[in-house]
Design an enzyme around this catalytic site. Structure first.
Site, short mmCIF file in Angstrom:
data_model
loop_
_atom_site.label_atom_id
_atom_site.label_comp_id
_atom_site.label_asym_id
_atom_site.label_seq_id
_atom_site.Cartn_x
_atom_site.Cartn_y
_atom_site.Cartn_z
N LYS A 147 0.85 -1.19 0.00
CA LYS A 147 0.00 0.00 0.00
C LYS A 147 0.88 1.24 0.00
O LYS A 147 1.96 1.26 0.60
CB LYS A 147 -0.89 -0.03 1.25
CG LYS A 147 -1.88 1.11 1.37
CD LYS A 147 -2.72 0.90 2.62
CE LYS A 147 -3.73 2.02 2.83
NZ LYS A 147 -4.56 1.80 4.02
N SER A 222 -9.06 1.95 2.85
CA SER A 222 -8.14 2.70 2.00
C SER A 222 -7.09 1.84 1.31
O SER A 222 -6.32 2.34 0.50
CB SER A 222 -7.44 3.77 2.84
OG SER A 222 -6.75 3.18 3.93
N SER A 223 -7.06 0.52 1.60
CA SER A 223 -6.11 -0.36 0.91
C SER A 223 -6.73 -0.90 -0.37
O SER A 223 -6.59 -2.08 -0.72
CB SER A 223 -5.71 -1.53 1.84
OG SER A 223 -5.31 -1.06 3.10
N ILE A 243 -7.46 1.49 9.92
CA ILE A 243 -7.81 2.29 11.10
C ILE A 243 -9.32 2.31 11.34
O ILE A 243 -9.78 2.74 12.39
CB ILE A 243 -7.27 3.74 10.99
CG1 ILE A 243 -7.31 4.45 12.35
CG2 ILE A 243 -8.05 4.53 9.93
CD1 ILE A 243 -6.65 5.79 12.37
N GLY A 244 -10.08 1.84 10.35
CA GLY A 244 -11.53 1.77 10.54
C GLY A 244 -12.15 0.73 9.63
O GLY A 244 -13.36 0.71 9.42
N GLY A 245 -11.28 -0.13 9.07
CA GLY A 245 -11.73 -1.15 8.13
C GLY A 245 -10.95 -1.13 6.83
O GLY A 245 -11.33 -1.77 5.85
N SER A 246 -9.83 -0.43 6.80
CA SER A 246 -9.12 -0.16 5.54
C SER A 246 -8.45 -1.38 4.92
O SER A 246 -8.09 -1.35 3.74
CB SER A 246 -8.06 0.93 5.76
OG SER A 246 -8.70 2.15 6.03
#
Length: 613
Positions: A147, A222-223, A243-246
């Site tokens: 990433k 985000s990944s 950090i929140g599901g990335s």
């Protein structure tokens, strides 16, 4: 001698004001024009540099292919990670053969999905080191994608922001150093949403990444570049952050497997964040792959002495095979919906179907209700992430173009606190969730208030653990948001992260794997979906998930902190794994699908044309 001004020569005050005002306006407009031109030039430079990197990748691939020919590339691409490592260590395949095979596929994939941001030519130096080594590590010769936010020496870590261009990292992040020591060969970096605080995958520099299973859908974020590339067989193993599901969103949306460990089980030194210093919600790195075995192989490889030496803050706890291979029946908690974001019909079915399989395999399944999910989402997670009122996050966008997918977030966070407070009161009767969101993005007024917030987070975490132990649970299964949302919706649906961010807040290890696909019955049942709140967010979510027949639906597996092996053991349960294998056979995966239809190609061209403009 300077002639004296007569009364007739002196401009009237009104005319003088107009003259000065006009001049100031002209200066402002000119400044704006130069600023926009500078941003446009930077974006063009980033795109040109990426194109040159891909051309260099193609040249390297061609040379390696000529020197180390492969007669059947698809046979290599079809190998699982354990199968591939066995052939590499045994000498049936060479690292060069495997690398150029994955390079070719990655180049093909990124032309349609737009998932690669940079080529790492240093991969050839790593190949040379491997040739000189006698001790072959557990990841010997395995090509790895990274990433964008992973520092790699000599390359920018952009986060999709022009402020980070031409600022190459001075050294590899610790996880990359460890991967190299274990024999892996990093070869590309992948796309992310601008600033990463979003679960779509688009930024002004590199554009929108598409879902390989349906180009109208997001790959998640985000990944997202990692999820898309691995799903499409352009990489066999990648590393993302969460950090929140990335990590978990891209895996669920793209039909692959991912794992988020406890917050400090792996080193995060050398990873770049858009909100450094935030402590309420725990960020973590982890592997993404096509199957659970690959996740296990990776975790076993990186939990090693090299990591513990490079980062002494990581607990020196190697992978516990005794826990992972245990045959003891488990007590497994489950819930179908979290009380905040109502599970869609396919999400609910995925959990209940898995529950039935686990019960049939001899495990005990216990209903579990996580405490106060909605208040924890807004009052603890969102309030902690934006404890500074979002100012650190907003600093990223100074002098930059804001991606369309982030415009709602940026606009909301940019509002002054007094306005957020006023709007929160005004909308509360009709939109209580929006009121909560506005109230908890205002920031904290003092260090004392922040410390009190940290105490509240820890109290909630202990309450969660107490409830977990009262049920006698070993592990837990629950939904994860899915199927993939239509492009453009994640930025408008930050409330839908409740299933994932909860386990960053309490810092539990969590993994995802696909177990089924959306059926026509699911699609029909979605028509009556109203959500828990019946507000505009619920309506948007329903709209974002329509037209999804055939797309994968995942479940989330969770364990207590530091129990990664227990979580992976649950993910590896044969009854679930059989579902995953069957799903792969039935799924119209990217590598089995025909070339793009004319309609799809036209839609893709329109998206890219919009990005360029």
């Amino acid at each position: 001698m300077i002639p004296a001004l007569t009364g007739a020569d002196v401009p009237e005050p009104r005319a003088l004001c107009l003259l000065l005002g006009g001049s100031a306006g002209s200066v402002w407009l000119l400044s704006r024009w130069f600023s926009r031109r500078r941003v446009r030039n930077k974006i063009e430079y980033a795109r040109e540099r990426r194109e040159k990197a891909l051309q260099s990748m193609e040249a390297t691939r061609a040379r390696l292919s000529e020197q180390h020919p492969v007669t059947n590339p698809s046979a290599i691409l079809s190998l699982s990670l354990p199968e591939l490592t066995e052939k590499l260590r045994g000498g049936a395949l060479t690292p060069e053969m495997v690398l150029h095979t994955y390079m070719a596929k990655a180049l093909e994939v990124t032309r349609e999905l737009n998932c690669i941001t940079d080529f790492l030519p240093e991969c050839e130096l790593q190949l040379q080191r491997l040739r000189e080594q006698t001790n072959r590590g557990p990841l010997y010769g395995v090509p790895i994608s990274l990433k964008d936010n992973h520092n790699y020496k000599g390359h920018d870590t952009t986060l999709g922001l022009i402020r980070n261009l031409e600022r190459p990292a001075s050294e590899d992040c610790v996880i990359v150093q460890v991967l190299k020591k274990q024999g892996a060969v990093p070869f590309v970096k992948t796309n992310i949403p601008q600033s990463m605080l979003n679960y779509d995958c688009s930024n002004p520099m590199y554009g929108q990444t598409l879902n390989p299973l349906d180009h109208k859908k997001t790959p998640g974020g985000s990944s997202g570049g990692e999820g898309a590339l691995i799903s499409a067989q352009g990489s066999i193993l990648g590393f993302g952050s969460d950090i929140g599901g990335s990590i978990r969103f891209p895996c669920a949306f793209c039909g692959v497997c991912g794992f988020k460990p406890t917050g400090n089980r792996l080193s995060k030194i050398g990873l770049i964040s858009s909100c450094p210093g935030q402590k309420s919600v725990m960020a973590m790195i982890g592997p993404i792959a096509r199957d659970v075995d690959s996740l296990v192989t990776t975790m076993r490889a990186v939990l090693c002495e090299d990591m513990f030496q490079l980062d002494p803050t990581v607990p020196p706890i190697p992978f516990n095979d005794e826990v992972f291979f245990s045959a003891r029946p488990l007590c497994i908690g489950y819930y179908e919906t979290d009380g905040s974001t109502m599970a869609t019909p396919s999400m609910r079915r995925a959990v209940l179907q898995t529950k039935a399989l686990l019960e049939k395999a001899g495990h005990k399944l216990v209903p579990f209700k996580p405490p106060l999910v909605e208040s924890s989402l807004f009052g603890l997670a969102m309030r902690g992430l934006l404890a500074d009122g979002g100012s650190t996050f907003l600093d990223n966008f100074k002098g930059d173009r804001v991606d369309e997918n982030l415009r709602t977030q940026v606009t909301t966070y940019s509002c002054p606190s007094w306005l957020k407070s006023l709007l929160s009161v005004l909308v509360r009767p009709l939109f209580p969730r929006l009121s909560l969101a506005l109230q908890n993005t205002q920031g904290m007024s003092s260090v004392k208030e922040l410390w009190r917030h940290h105490v509240e987070v820890e109290v909630y975490r202990q309450e969660f653990i107490t409830q977990w132990r009262a049920h006698g649970l070993d592990v837990l299964i629950c939904p994860i948001l899915g199927p993939a949302l239509t492009l453009g919706y994640p930025g408008k649906l930050s409330s839908a992260v409740s299933y994932t961010i909860l386990y960053n807040l309490v810092d539990f290890p969590a993994g995802v794997l696909p177990v089924t696909t959306v059926t026509r019955e699911d699609e029909e049942a979605l028509k009556t979906y109203e959500g828990h709140h019946k507000d505009f967010w619920d309506k948007l979510l329903k709209k974002a998930m329509t037209d999804s027949v055939g797309l994968p639906v995942a479940i989330q597996c969770v364990a207590l902190p530091w129990q990664e092996e227990q979580c992976l053991r649950l993910m590896k349960e044969e009854c679930i794994e059989e579902d995953l294998i069957e799903l792969k056979k039935k799924s119209s995966c990217y590598h089995n699908r025909p070339s793009l239809s004319k309609t799809e190609r036209k839609a893709l061209e329109e998206i890219r044309g919009h990005q360029k403009s």
